[in-house]
Enzyme design. Structure first.
Site, mmCIF file in Angstrom:
data_model
loop_
_atom_site.group_PDB
_atom_site.id
_atom_site.type_symbol
_atom_site.label_atom_id
_atom_site.label_comp_id
_atom_site.label_asym_id
_atom_site.label_seq_id
_atom_site.Cartn_x
_atom_site.Cartn_y
_atom_site.Cartn_z
ATOM 1 N N LYS A 46 0.398 19.983 -15.973
ATOM 2 C CA LYS A 46 1.347 20.911 -15.351
ATOM 3 C C LYS A 46 0.568 21.991 -14.603
ATOM 4 O O LYS A 46 -0.453 22.486 -15.112
ATOM 5 C CB LYS A 46 2.206 21.538 -16.461
ATOM 6 N N SER A 71 13.969 23.427 -10.757
ATOM 7 C CA SER A 71 13.413 24.703 -10.274
ATOM 8 C C SER A 71 12.743 25.385 -11.462
ATOM 9 O O SER A 71 13.099 26.490 -11.839
ATOM 10 C CB SER A 71 14.517 25.589 -9.694
ATOM 11 N N CYS A 132 4.496 23.588 -4.024
ATOM 12 C CA CYS A 132 5.620 23.820 -4.937
ATOM 13 C C CYS A 132 6.709 24.606 -4.207
ATOM 14 O O CYS A 132 6.453 25.699 -3.711
ATOM 15 C CB CYS A 132 5.171 24.601 -6.168
ATOM 16 N N ASN A 200 5.203 16.084 -3.010
ATOM 17 C CA ASN A 200 5.859 16.993 -3.936
ATOM 18 C C ASN A 200 7.373 16.852 -3.685
ATOM 19 O O ASN A 200 7.802 15.979 -2.938
ATOM 20 C CB ASN A 200 5.362 18.435 -3.710
ATOM 21 N N THR A 201 8.176 17.696 -4.263
ATOM 22 C CA THR A 201 9.638 17.504 -4.177
ATOM 23 C C THR A 201 10.210 18.014 -2.853
ATOM 24 O O THR A 201 9.613 18.854 -2.174
ATOM 25 C CB THR A 201 10.327 18.240 -5.342
ATOM 26 N N GLY A 251 6.771 9.661 -5.776
ATOM 27 C CA GLY A 251 8.111 10.005 -5.289
ATOM 28 C C GLY A 251 9.029 8.853 -5.635
ATOM 29 O O GLY A 251 9.078 7.852 -4.929
ATOM 30 N N GLY A 252 9.683 8.969 -6.771
ATOM 31 C CA GLY A 252 10.677 7.968 -7.150
ATOM 32 C C GLY A 252 10.120 6.670 -7.693
ATOM 33 O O GLY A 252 10.835 5.665 -7.767
ATOM 34 N N GLY A 273 6.421 10.109 -12.136
ATOM 35 C CA GLY A 273 6.919 11.468 -12.363
ATOM 36 C C GLY A 273 8.228 11.473 -13.133
ATOM 37 O O GLY A 273 8.248 11.311 -14.361
ATOM 38 N N THR A 274 9.327 11.604 -12.396
ATOM 39 C CA THR A 274 10.664 11.701 -13.009
ATOM 40 C C THR A 274 10.946 10.563 -13.983
ATOM 41 O O THR A 274 11.636 10.756 -14.988
ATOM 42 C CB THR A 274 11.722 11.732 -11.868
HETATM 43 C C1 LIG Z 1 10.609 18.840 -13.808
HETATM 44 C C2 LIG Z 1 9.545 18.713 -12.765
HETATM 45 C C3 LIG Z 1 8.477 19.614 -12.772
HETATM 46 C C4 LIG Z 1 7.463 19.501 -11.806
HETATM 47 N N1 LIG Z 1 6.409 20.375 -11.852
HETATM 48 C C5 LIG Z 1 5.390 20.231 -10.959
HETATM 49 C C6 LIG Z 1 4.231 21.056 -11.044
HETATM 50 O O1 LIG Z 1 4.079 21.912 -11.912
HETATM 51 N N2 LIG Z 1 3.254 20.865 -10.114
HETATM 52 C C7 LIG Z 1 3.336 19.905 -9.133
HETATM 53 O O2 LIG Z 1 2.414 19.770 -8.326
HETATM 54 N N3 LIG Z 1 4.420 19.097 -9.051
HETATM 55 C C8 LIG Z 1 5.435 19.239 -9.936
HETATM 56 N N4 LIG Z 1 6.518 18.399 -9.863
HETATM 57 C C9 LIG Z 1 6.568 17.370 -8.798
HETATM 58 C C10 LIG Z 1 6.063 16.013 -9.292
HETATM 59 O O3 LIG Z 1 4.720 16.087 -9.723
HETATM 60 C C11 LIG Z 1 6.199 14.937 -8.182
HETATM 61 O O4 LIG Z 1 5.392 15.304 -7.080
HETATM 62 C C12 LIG Z 1 7.625 14.787 -7.684
HETATM 63 O O5 LIG Z 1 8.553 14.938 -8.749
HETATM 64 C C13 LIG Z 1 7.872 13.427 -7.002
HETATM 65 O O6 LIG Z 1 7.652 12.353 -7.878
HETATM 66 P P1 LIG Z 1 8.824 11.668 -8.773
HETATM 67 O O7 LIG Z 1 9.980 11.410 -7.860
HETATM 68 O O8 LIG Z 1 8.205 10.440 -9.332
HETATM 69 O O9 LIG Z 1 9.170 12.660 -9.842
HETATM 70 C C14 LIG Z 1 7.545 18.495 -10.816
HETATM 71 C C15 LIG Z 1 8.611 17.593 -10.828
HETATM 72 C C16 LIG Z 1 9.597 17.682 -11.782
HETATM 73 C C17 LIG Z 1 10.721 16.688 -11.764
#
Ligand SMILES: Cc1cc2nc3c(=O)[nH]c(=O)nc-3n(C[C@H](O)[C@H](O)[C@H](O)COP(=O)(O)O)c2cc1C
Length: 311
Positions: A46, A71, A132, A200-201, A251-252, A273-274
């Site tokens: 994290k 968030s 972020c 990232n998101t 991403g997904g 990730g998710t």
């Molecule tokens: C609950 C949550 C917390 C996240 N916290 C961070 C973080 O602290 N630092 C970061 O670089 N990305 C963070 N992300 C983004 C993820 O690392 C990733 O880039 C993004 O969710 C896309 O991948 P996914 O669709 O597989 O989740 C977070 C995502 C989620 C869902």
């Protein structure tokens, strides 16, 4: 058939290309009851900042069609407690540790964090979270980290400063909330990052129509999960065609099939990730699924698959 699935990210050697994404896997130990952590390619922790952060006001997450908004606002214990309490746990796990860092102030904070982590042997790589989208509603003086990855010059300047203070593998995490992600990717490469991590998101918002209120305390949040996958795969492909350094795609990704989309589009490694919130074992299932695909298609080395999309 004996498979070669090890990949290199800068000087970092991963026994397989599957890692877990920052913020979705805690500090590793939380998942120890569900899977053998040692089988992962790497764990990305994290994001940590210099000082502890309490994070954003609740609610911090909400479910969306095929995904979620979060968030969290980079809640973390700060670098001193991270080093004192979390690093010893990672050491015991024994999997390469990639430490994600962000700044609440300016570039100097990234530099201090990188200098500090550079001295720690058990840190395998440093990931710059300049993307972020979730801490803009803090104090007005607080830097919105995403602003860096939305500007090619700011990205170049930041990566250059951090590059000077660490020899560890440096990964730069990019934002999808831009017009042309390849410009930012090239800026990071030219400044000396060893690898790129994307995406990232995506900034999003959900409304509770009965309360006439945003569903998240911070009003907007970051969208992740399968809903964002086609955007992430497209960005991976666009960046792959322009850069020479490895890409860590995410991403997904929910399973081996979706992981393979990224690898074919040019990702050297991928992050789950998710999906960890739905199936905490999915990262290991992805590794097994990739191996089955390689055997089925008679491909011995994963490196022969990377970017092998037929256009
Ligand atoms: C609950 C949550 C917390 C996240 N916290 C961070 C973080 O602290 N630092 C970061 O670089 N990305 C963070 N992300 C983004 C993820 O690392 C990733 O880039 C993004 O969710 C896309 O991948 P996914 O669709 O597989 O989740 C977070 C995502 C989620 C869902």
């Amino acid at each position: 058939m004996s498979l070669v699935i090890a990949v290199n990210i800068g000087r970092l050697k991963l026994k397989n290309p599957v890692m877990v994404a920052s913020g979705t896997f805690g500090y590793g130990e939380e998942f120890a009851d569900f899977l053998d952590l040692n089988k992962l390619g790497a764990i990305v922790s994290k994001t940590v900042t210099l000082k502890p952060r309490p994070g954003n006001l609740p609610p911090r997450t909400c479910e969306t069609p095929a995904g979620m908004l979060n968030s969290i606002g980079l809640e973390n214990p700060g670098i001193d407690r991270f080093i004192g309490e979390k690093i010893p746990v990672f050491k015991k796990i024994g999997v390469p540790l990639i430490v994600s860092i962000a700044s609440e102030g300016g570039p100097e904070e990234f530099v201090i964090l990188a200098q500090t982590l550079d001295k720690i042997n058990s840190v395998s790589a440093i990931e710059l979270n300049i993307s972020c989208p979730n801490i803009k509603h803090s104090k007005p003086t607080t830097l919105n980290p995403q602003l860096i990855s939305q500007d090619a010059k700011a990205t170049y300047d930041l990566v250059k400063k951090v590059r000077k203070v660490t020899k560890k593998t440096l990964i730069t995490k990019l934002s999808p909330n831009v017009t042309d992600i390849t410009e930012i990717a090239l800026a990071a490469q030219n400044a000396g990052t060893d690898a790129l991590c994307l995406i990232n998101t995506l900034t999003g918002m959900c409304v509770d129509i009965e309360k006439r209120k945003p569903k998240l305390g911070a009003i907007t949040g970051g969208l992740s999960g399968p809903a964002v996958r086609p955007i992430a795969v497209r960005m991976t492909w666009e960046v792959y065609k322009k850069v020479k350094i490895p890409i860590i795609g995410m991403g997904g990704i929910m399973d081996a099939q979706s992981a393979l989309e990224f690898i074919l589009a040019g990702a050297t490694a991928i992050s789950a990730g998710t999906t960890n919130f739905i199936n905490p074992r999915s990262s290991l299932e992805i590794i097994e699924g990739i191996k089955r695909y390689l055997i089925k298609h008679k491909i011995k080395r994963i490196n022969d698959l990377i970017g092998s999309l037929r256009i």
